[in-house]
Write an enzyme that holds these catalytic residues in place. Sequence first.
Site, PDB file in Angstrom:
ATOM      1  N   CYS A   2       0.867  -1.165   0.000  1.00 48.39           N
ATOM      2  CA  CYS A   2       0.000   0.000   0.000  1.00 48.39           C
ATOM      3  C   CYS A   2       0.910   1.223   0.000  1.00 48.39           C
ATOM      4  O   CYS A   2       1.616   1.477   0.974  1.00 48.39           O
ATOM      5  CB  CYS A   2      -0.906   0.014   1.230  1.00 48.39           C
ATOM      6  SG  CYS A   2      -1.930   1.505   1.356  1.00 48.39           S
ATOM      7  N   GLU A 105      -3.510   1.258  -6.425  1.00 47.39           N
ATOM      8  CA  GLU A 105      -2.476   0.362  -6.924  1.00 47.39           C
ATOM      9  C   GLU A 105      -2.365   0.595  -8.423  1.00 47.39           C
ATOM     10  O   GLU A 105      -3.289   1.136  -9.047  1.00 47.39           O
ATOM     11  CB  GLU A 105      -2.796  -1.107  -6.629  1.00 47.39           C
ATOM     12  CG  GLU A 105      -2.723  -1.499  -5.167  1.00 47.39           C
ATOM     13  CD  GLU A 105      -1.332  -1.398  -4.560  1.00 47.39           C
ATOM     14  OE1 GLU A 105      -0.371  -1.148  -5.326  1.00 47.39           O
ATOM     15  OE2 GLU A 105      -1.202  -1.570  -3.343  1.00 47.39           O
TER      16      GLU A 105
END
Length: 228
Positions: A2, A105
């Site tokens: 992340c 992402e």
Amino acid sequence: MCGRFTLTITFEELVKRYAIEDQGTPFHRPRYNVSPMQQVPAIINDGSKNRLGELRWGLIPSWAKDDKFAGKTINARGETLLEKPSFKNLVYRKRCIIPADSFFEWINVEGQKRPIRFLKKDNSIFSMAGLYDTWINPTDGAKMNTCTIITCTPNKLVSHVHDRMPVILKKEDEQKWLQRNEVNVKDLLRLLMPFPTEEMLAYPVSTLVGNVKNEGPECIERINVTLK
């Protein structure tokens, strides 16, 4: 992993969501592109109540000689927390929550990296499991409170883009994760599971999010692009 997330609610909404009693001076504004090495809102428990404050994203262990650790510890793999010197002791005594309402992402599309925004279907805030520590600069004695976001294997939605995702705690498990008197590590580690696929959605956003200087709402606007 992340590496970017958003927290687009107001300070007042944040206080209400986590039932914070001692609000203090408002320090948060809606943010659309939160990046490593920045100050982020976080919730910890002081033994009697939850507290809301800021931690710098990128953990520096208390025993580190310098702050070079931070760039390597923005994330911590949930499966190996007890094996890593930077994290193993923190699991017992320094757990935190990092609030967010989405994370990004990147996927490769015809040679270009395209950011994808992942969020809950109801667009509500969620709690990423984290660890924190306090480092004292040996040069000037200044204290720095830092954190890392724990990751796990991805659910089916995220797995199309990346092989890791942040641990999103179930709402009913948030307090268990925060409680200082909770020292049953086996029970705590069971909380570090992929969030249910059926409760999430994803869509492509502008490549603007790739630049940390871009912090406006345009970072989360859906764009029309074909993903293969």
